[in-house]
Scaffold this motif. Structure first.
Motif, mmCIF file in Angstrom:
data_model
loop_
_atom_site.group_PDB
_atom_site.id
_atom_site.type_symbol
_atom_site.label_atom_id
_atom_site.label_comp_id
_atom_site.label_asym_id
_atom_site.label_seq_id
_atom_site.Cartn_x
_atom_site.Cartn_y
_atom_site.Cartn_z
ATOM 1 N N ARG A 168 76.717 26.999 42.507
ATOM 2 C CA ARG A 168 76.566 26.394 43.748
ATOM 3 C C ARG A 168 76.077 27.570 44.718
ATOM 4 O O ARG A 168 76.545 28.598 44.807
ATOM 5 C CB ARG A 168 77.852 25.771 44.183
ATOM 6 C CG ARG A 168 78.372 24.524 43.328
ATOM 7 C CD ARG A 168 79.517 23.993 43.794
ATOM 8 N NE ARG A 168 79.954 22.910 43.033
ATOM 9 C CZ ARG A 168 80.884 21.877 43.389
ATOM 10 N NH1 ARG A 168 81.717 22.322 44.482
ATOM 11 N NH2 ARG A 168 81.511 21.069 42.554
ATOM 12 N N ARG A 213 71.330 18.808 53.241
ATOM 13 C CA ARG A 213 72.773 18.860 53.652
ATOM 14 C C ARG A 213 72.615 18.744 55.366
ATOM 15 O O ARG A 213 73.736 19.135 55.922
ATOM 16 C CB ARG A 213 73.099 20.020 53.376
ATOM 17 C CG ARG A 213 73.615 20.066 51.684
ATOM 18 C CD ARG A 213 73.755 21.293 50.989
ATOM 19 N NE ARG A 213 74.074 21.254 49.591
ATOM 20 C CZ ARG A 213 73.198 21.127 48.778
ATOM 21 N NH1 ARG A 213 71.744 20.827 49.064
ATOM 22 N NH2 ARG A 213 73.349 20.751 47.360
ATOM 23 N N ARG A 217 76.097 20.378 56.577
ATOM 24 C CA ARG A 217 77.096 19.504 55.981
ATOM 25 C C ARG A 217 77.280 19.641 54.498
ATOM 26 O O ARG A 217 76.207 19.946 53.826
ATOM 27 C CB ARG A 217 77.010 18.099 56.306
ATOM 28 C CG ARG A 217 77.227 17.796 57.875
ATOM 29 C CD ARG A 217 77.169 16.261 58.026
ATOM 30 N NE ARG A 217 77.533 15.875 59.428
ATOM 31 C CZ ARG A 217 78.676 16.302 60.205
ATOM 32 N NH1 ARG A 217 79.628 16.259 59.333
ATOM 33 N NH2 ARG A 217 78.845 15.971 61.307
ATOM 34 N N ARG A 218 78.359 19.501 53.813
ATOM 35 C CA ARG A 218 78.337 19.370 52.443
ATOM 36 C C ARG A 218 77.778 18.028 51.815
ATOM 37 O O ARG A 218 77.883 17.015 52.358
ATOM 38 C CB ARG A 218 80.111 19.248 51.937
ATOM 39 C CG ARG A 218 80.853 20.507 52.248
ATOM 40 C CD ARG A 218 82.251 20.576 51.786
ATOM 41 N NE ARG A 218 82.895 21.670 52.202
ATOM 42 C CZ ARG A 218 82.951 22.971 51.597
ATOM 43 N NH1 ARG A 218 82.151 23.339 50.928
ATOM 44 N NH2 ARG A 218 83.655 23.789 52.451
ATOM 45 N N SER A 220 78.598 16.687 49.024
ATOM 46 C CA SER A 220 79.522 16.023 48.532
ATOM 47 C C SER A 220 80.524 14.927 49.325
ATOM 48 O O SER A 220 80.637 13.865 48.798
ATOM 49 C CB SER A 220 80.405 16.800 47.647
ATOM 50 O OG SER A 220 80.958 17.807 48.498
ATOM 51 N N VAL A 225 80.157 22.123 56.375
ATOM 52 C CA VAL A 225 80.577 23.274 55.822
ATOM 53 C C VAL A 225 81.564 24.265 56.130
ATOM 54 O O VAL A 225 82.521 24.549 55.684
ATOM 55 C CB VAL A 225 79.370 23.991 55.009
ATOM 56 C CG1 VAL A 225 79.901 25.100 54.048
ATOM 57 C CG2 VAL A 225 78.573 22.909 54.373
#
Length: 320
Positions: A168, A213, A217-218, A220, A225
């Motif tokens: 990742r 993102r 932001r994530r 998921s 983050v």
């Protein structure tokens, strides 16, 4: 207050960028002001901080003799100093710049395994900044670019922990690589058009990683983050924040993507009633000298960068 007048009352490193990015000054006036960076203010002070061999603090990434002591990390070694000179806008054609780069190329060796400075080492966050400095100051860094292109992860970004199995990407590492690839493209000195095209494509995939993102932001969960990414800091070194990302996208020449809206709104929200922006965060660690006030103080660097990002976003909205 007259914010532009306040900015123009700063160091030559600030003034030439204000003239170029905010006032529309003629190119010759911008060039004259930029030439002062090598001879006055922060630029000449940082050049004067070198050791006799042309390195800073006796090391490439870390000062000689550093063993992890102290808060944060020292920002005095060669890599951080070259990155800062690039941000100040030291003219690559200036004799002071040519002399400085020649000495780093001759004497600089990485702590990792003694690699020559402009051959890079193994971490993409370091190699991205090596490419950026080499491209800006006219050194062949094509071998380091090839390594970065091979290390791009499936999600589009990069991570210094990839060698330890991470699949990742990291916002921090990706920002360092993107700035390096953009500088490499702009230098245009590589005779291989295929490498330049590959660097451009990799950069755009890396930017897409951040844009997917919303720059903060994530993917998921949609959570931010890291709250530190909302703090506006300078110098930023390897650290990511939303203003750094926005200023990169602006510099890349792309129109504002709708997915930058939240990040742009956050930067706008940080403007003080007097029209200036404050420095939110100072990354801890030793420096040769401060380039701004303390956290919470009005910051010429943050104000300059926020104003040009705001102008870029506004122009995109008008065009849309």
């Amino acid at each position: 207050m007259d914010v532009l007048a306040w900015l123009l009352d700063g160091d030559p490193a600030i003034r030439w960028q204000v003239l170029r990015d905010l006032t529309g000054a003629p190119a010759d006036e911008v060039a004259r002001e930029r030439a002062r960076v090598a001879r006055e203010g922060w630029g000449t002070r940082l050049l004067a901080a070198r050791d006799e061999d042309g390195l800073w603090a006796g090391g490439a990434c870390f000062p000689a003799g550093y063993h992890g002591e102290g808060p944060g990390q020292p920002w005095t070694a060669t890599m951080h100093s070259l990155q800062t000179l690039g941000l100040l806008g030291l003219d690559p054609a200036a004799p002071e710049a040519r002399d400085a780069i020649a000495l780093v190329a001759r004497n600089g060796r990485w702590e990792h395994d003694g690699q020559r400075y402009f051959d890079g080492e193994v971490e993409p966050c370091i190699n991205g900044r090596t490419v950026e400095a080499g491209a800006v100051f006219g050194v062949d860094v094509s071998g380091v670019v090839d390594r970065l292109l091979a290390e791009q992860l499936a999600d589009g970004g990069w991570n210094c922990e990839a060698e330890n199995g991470s699949v990742r990407s990291s916002f921090d590492t990706t920002a360092c690589v993107l700035e390096g690839l953009l500088a490499f493209e702009r230098a245009g000195a590589d005779p291989d058009p295929g490498r330049l095209a590959a660097a451009r494509d990799a950069r755009r995939r890396g930017e897409e990683y951040l844009l997917e993102r919303g720059l903060l932001r994530r993917l998921s969960t949609g959570e931010v983050v890291d709250p530190a990414y909302l703090d506006l800091a300078f110098p930023f070194y390897w650290h990511y924040d939303v203003l750094r990302a926005l200023d990169h996208l602006r510099a890349a020449g792309a129109p504002p993507d709708p997915r930058t809206a939240e990040a742009v709104a956050h930067v706008r929200s940080r403007r003080r009633p007097d029209g200036r922006w404050a420095l939110d965060r100072v990354h801890p660690g030793a420096v040769h000298f401060p380039l701004d006030g303390g956290a919470g103080d009005p910051s010429r660097w943050i104000t300059l960068r926020a104003l040009r990002v705001q102008a870029w976003a506004d122009a995109g909205s008008a065009a849309g």
